[in-house]
Design an enzyme around this catalytic site. Structure first.
Site, PDB file in Angstrom:
ATOM      1  N   TYR A 144       0.837  -1.210   0.000  1.00 37.02           N
ATOM      2  CA  TYR A 144       0.000   0.000   0.000  1.00 37.02           C
ATOM      3  C   TYR A 144       0.871   1.259   0.000  1.00 37.02           C
ATOM      4  CZ  TYR A 144      -3.016   3.666   1.834  1.00 37.02           C
ATOM      5  OH  TYR A 144      -3.679   4.848   2.015  1.00 37.02           O
ATOM      6  N   LYS A 148       1.362   4.134  -2.977  1.00 37.86           N
ATOM      7  CA  LYS A 148       1.162   5.583  -2.787  1.00 37.86           C
ATOM      8  C   LYS A 148       2.393   6.348  -3.240  1.00 37.86           C
ATOM      9  CE  LYS A 148      -2.947   6.345  -0.919  1.00 37.86           C
ATOM     10  NZ  LYS A 148      -3.965   7.097  -1.687  1.00 37.86           N
ATOM     11  N   VAL A 183      -9.278   1.237  12.835  1.00 36.05           N
ATOM     12  CA  VAL A 183      -9.270   0.690  14.190  1.00 36.05           C
ATOM     13  C   VAL A 183     -10.528   1.033  15.010  1.00 36.05           C
ATOM     14  CG1 VAL A 183      -7.807   2.611  15.040  1.00 36.05           C
ATOM     15  CG2 VAL A 183      -7.835   0.438  16.260  1.00 36.05           C
ATOM     16  N   PHE A 187     -13.177  -1.703  16.329  1.00 31.38           N
ATOM     17  CA  PHE A 187     -13.412  -1.925  17.767  1.00 31.38           C
ATOM     18  C   PHE A 187     -14.897  -1.814  18.111  1.00 31.38           C
ATOM     19  CE2 PHE A 187      -8.877  -0.672  19.409  1.00 31.38           C
ATOM     20  CZ  PHE A 187      -8.406  -1.898  18.951  1.00 31.38           C
ATOM     21  N   GLY A 204      -0.767  -3.832  21.047  1.00 31.53           N
ATOM     22  CA  GLY A 204      -1.468  -2.665  21.592  1.00 31.53           C
ATOM     23  C   GLY A 204      -0.585  -1.450  21.818  1.00 31.53           C
ATOM     24  N   THR A 205       0.745  -1.615  21.616  1.00 34.78           N
ATOM     25  CA  THR A 205       1.633  -0.457  21.829  1.00 34.78           C
ATOM     26  C   THR A 205       1.852   0.331  20.544  1.00 34.78           C
ATOM     27  OG1 THR A 205       3.711  -1.630  21.349  1.00 34.78           O
ATOM     28  CG2 THR A 205       2.912  -1.715  23.635  1.00 34.78           C
ATOM     29  N   GLN A 206       1.233  -0.117  19.419  1.00 41.32           N
ATOM     30  CA  GLN A 206       1.327   0.672  18.189  1.00 41.32           C
ATOM     31  C   GLN A 206       0.875   2.088  18.542  1.00 41.32           C
ATOM     32  OE1 GLN A 206      -0.479  -2.222  18.642  1.00 41.32           O
ATOM     33  NE2 GLN A 206      -1.204  -2.925  16.655  1.00 41.32           N
ATOM     34  N   ARG A 274       3.283  -5.856  15.655  1.00 43.78           N
ATOM     35  CA  ARG A 274       2.494  -5.114  14.656  1.00 43.78           C
ATOM     36  C   ARG A 274       1.144  -5.818  14.458  1.00 43.78           C
ATOM     37  NH1 ARG A 274       6.574  -2.224  11.423  1.00 43.78           N
ATOM     38  NH2 ARG A 274       8.593  -3.018  12.101  1.00 43.78           N
TER      39      ARG A 274
HETATM   40  O1  LIG Z   1      -9.186  -4.356  14.677  1.00 44.24           O
HETATM   41  C1  LIG Z   1      -8.129  -3.698  14.713  1.00 44.24           C
HETATM   42  C2  LIG Z   1      -7.767  -2.776  13.696  1.00 44.24           C
HETATM   43  C3  LIG Z   1      -6.571  -2.088  13.819  1.00 44.24           C
HETATM   44  N1  LIG Z   1      -5.755  -2.293  14.875  1.00 44.24           N
HETATM   45  C4  LIG Z   1      -4.485  -1.533  14.983  1.00 44.24           C
HETATM   46  O2  LIG Z   1      -4.771  -0.154  14.894  1.00 44.24           O
HETATM   47  C5  LIG Z   1      -3.770   0.558  14.197  1.00 44.24           C
HETATM   48  C6  LIG Z   1      -4.388   1.452  13.136  1.00 44.24           C
HETATM   49  O3  LIG Z   1      -4.940   0.669  12.103  1.00 44.24           O
HETATM   50  P1  LIG Z   1      -5.954   1.255  11.016  1.00 44.24           P
HETATM   51  O4  LIG Z   1      -6.492   0.114  10.201  1.00 44.24           O
HETATM   52  O5  LIG Z   1      -6.936   2.159  11.688  1.00 44.24           O
HETATM   53  O6  LIG Z   1      -5.050   2.235  10.113  1.00 44.24           O
HETATM   54  P2  LIG Z   1      -3.625   2.082   9.380  1.00 44.24           P
HETATM   55  O7  LIG Z   1      -2.606   2.714  10.284  1.00 44.24           O
HETATM   56  O8  LIG Z   1      -3.353   0.712   8.880  1.00 44.24           O
HETATM   57  O9  LIG Z   1      -3.841   2.990   8.056  1.00 44.24           O
HETATM   58  C7  LIG Z   1      -4.539   4.248   8.029  1.00 44.24           C
HETATM   59  O10 LIG Z   1      -3.649   5.311   8.018  1.00 44.24           O
HETATM   60  C8  LIG Z   1      -2.704   5.287   6.973  1.00 44.24           C
HETATM   61  C9  LIG Z   1      -1.883   6.549   7.108  1.00 44.24           C
HETATM   62  O11 LIG Z   1      -1.307   6.646   8.348  1.00 44.24           O
HETATM   63  C10 LIG Z   1      -3.301   5.135   5.586  1.00 44.24           C
HETATM   64  O12 LIG Z   1      -3.519   6.331   4.942  1.00 44.24           O
HETATM   65  C11 LIG Z   1      -4.500   4.197   5.538  1.00 44.24           C
HETATM   66  O13 LIG Z   1      -5.283   4.380   4.388  1.00 44.24           O
HETATM   67  C12 LIG Z   1      -5.373   4.306   6.761  1.00 44.24           C
HETATM   68  O14 LIG Z   1      -6.308   3.244   6.763  1.00 44.24           O
HETATM   69  C13 LIG Z   1      -2.832  -0.492  13.625  1.00 44.24           C
HETATM   70  O15 LIG Z   1      -1.587  -0.429  14.281  1.00 44.24           O
HETATM   71  C14 LIG Z   1      -3.531  -1.809  13.839  1.00 44.24           C
HETATM   72  O16 LIG Z   1      -2.634  -2.856  14.133  1.00 44.24           O
HETATM   73  C15 LIG Z   1      -6.114  -3.191  15.871  1.00 44.24           C
HETATM   74  O17 LIG Z   1      -5.410  -3.404  16.821  1.00 44.24           O
HETATM   75  N2  LIG Z   1      -7.304  -3.867  15.751  1.00 44.24           N
END
Ligand SMILES: O=c1ccn([C@@H]2O[C@H](COP(=O)(O)OP(=O)(O)O[C@H]3O[C@H](CO)[C@H](O)[C@H](O)[C@H]3O)[C@@H](O)[C@H]2O)c(=O)[nH]1
Length: 315
Positions: A144, A148, A183, A187, A204-206, A274
């Site tokens: 992804y 971009k 996320v 949730f 969970g420390t992301q 991750r």
């Molecule tokens: O059910 C879930 C879903 C997500 N996460 C965690 O939450 C964090 C955020 O995940 P998201 O899916 O909300 O978002 P991403 O960081 O993967 O990506 C988002 O932000 C990016 C830019 O930072 C991109 O632009 C992308 O399109 C957008 O979806 C991650 O570390 C993920 O591991 C969980 O623990 N549980």
């Protein structure tokens, strides 16, 4: 302005459309409704300054027709899912790189003067410098993010050769009303299914920076006005927040707002906690360049998360 918004029925796109319509512009939306929803733009469908075209940008003919009689293009159409990088690289290539190429080919033979593109913080990968400035090393760790970055590079090349101006935004995690992935959305759905227990991907420390969609649109339009007056063919701005928040803290806010006290179950994740392969664990963009134009976020990451939870629970 006569504006084309690709992905204008989607989460961020439809908020941009609201603002452009409220400011009196003529707006055309091109969207295949794969992630976008007609509901998001329903209030404008019968307006005489508004036009909706349902179409897939992988078809060059559809794109060529959509850019006709347009001065400015906001290109937001994309598949936004970082997590499908391992399973569907072809889909990510097509819906981020190929459609951008089709758009650039169409712009060549048009009167378009400005292209604005929503790129992503994921172009930096695991950044060595935090907060990460626009000048940092670019090493995407997901397909992804790579797609971009490829789109950004094509845009720069075409802008210099074919005489239009292009502005790129590298967005942090954008959240708010109408978001239908990510996320917070996940949730809420998990807790609706099982209020006793919440599965959290990774450890969970992301820790990432979250920007409310209202601050995002404000920033995009403010910086676009600034860029228009500048003598630059191409420029790049980070848009994010000055603070960041962990996934565990997000889980706590969601539970609290839903009035629940679930047990958190961490999956442990991959590659050192991750959520999935290619998930950037720590993301904080430097927004100094954006702030120098006079823009700043009104809400912190924490405030944006809480507001989004309330908005999604209402919707
Ligand atoms: O059910 C879930 C879903 C997500 N996460 C965690 O939450 C964090 C955020 O995940 P998201 O899916 O909300 O978002 P991403 O960081 O993967 O990506 C988002 O932000 C990016 C830019 O930072 C991109 O632009 C992308 O399109 C957008 O979806 C991650 O570390 C993920 O591991 C969980 O623990 N549980």
């Amino acid at each position: 302005m006569r504006v084309l918004v690709t992905g204008g029925a989607g989460f961020i796109g439809s908020h941009l459309v609201d603002r452009l319509m409220e400011e009196g512009h003529r707006v055309r939306v091109l969207d295949d409704l794969s992630a976008g929803r007609l509901e998001n733009i329903r209030r404008w469908l019968n307006h005489n300054r508004f036009e909706f075209v349902r179409g897939d940008m992988r078809n060059p003919e559809i794109v060529r027709e959509a850019v006709e009689d347009v001065d400015v293009i906001f290109h937001l159409a994309a598949n936004p899912e970082v997590r499908i990088s391992s399973q569907s690289p072809v889909l990510l290539y097509e819906t981020n790189v190929l459609i951008t190429y089709n758009l650039l080919q169409a712009i060549r033979d048009s009167n378009v003067k400005f292209l604005v593109f929503t790129s992503s913080s994921t172009v930096y990968g695991d950044a060595k410098v935090l907060p990460t400035p626009e000048t940092a090393w670019l090493e995407p760790i997901s397909v992804y993010g790579g797609a971009k970055l490829a789109a950004e590079a094509l845009i720069s090349g075409y802008a210099h050769i074919f005489d239009f101006k292009a502005l790129v935004f590298r967005l942090a995690n954008i959240i708010g009303e109408r978001s239908n992935h990510g996320v917070i959305y996940d949730f809420i759905n998990k807790l609706r299914r099982n209020p006793e227990e919440l599965e959290i991907l990774g450890d969970g420390t992301q820790r990432k920076s979250y920007l409310h969609v209202s601050d995002t649109i404000e920033g995009m339009l403010h910086i676009f006005e600034h860029f228009r007056k500048e003598d630059k063919v191409y420029d790049v701005y980070n848009l994010g927040n000055e603070d960041w928040i962990t996934v565990r803290e997000i889980a706590e806010i969601v539970s609290e707002e839903m009035g629940l006290r679930p047990v958190f179950k961490f999956t442990g994740g991959v590659d050192g906690g991750r959520g999935w392969k290619g998930d950037v664990k720590f993301m904080l963009l430097s927004i100094e360049k954006a702030k120098r134009t006079g823009w700043r976020p009104r809400m912190s990451s924490r405030e944006a998360v809480r507001k989004t939870v309330k908005e999604l629970l209402k919707g």
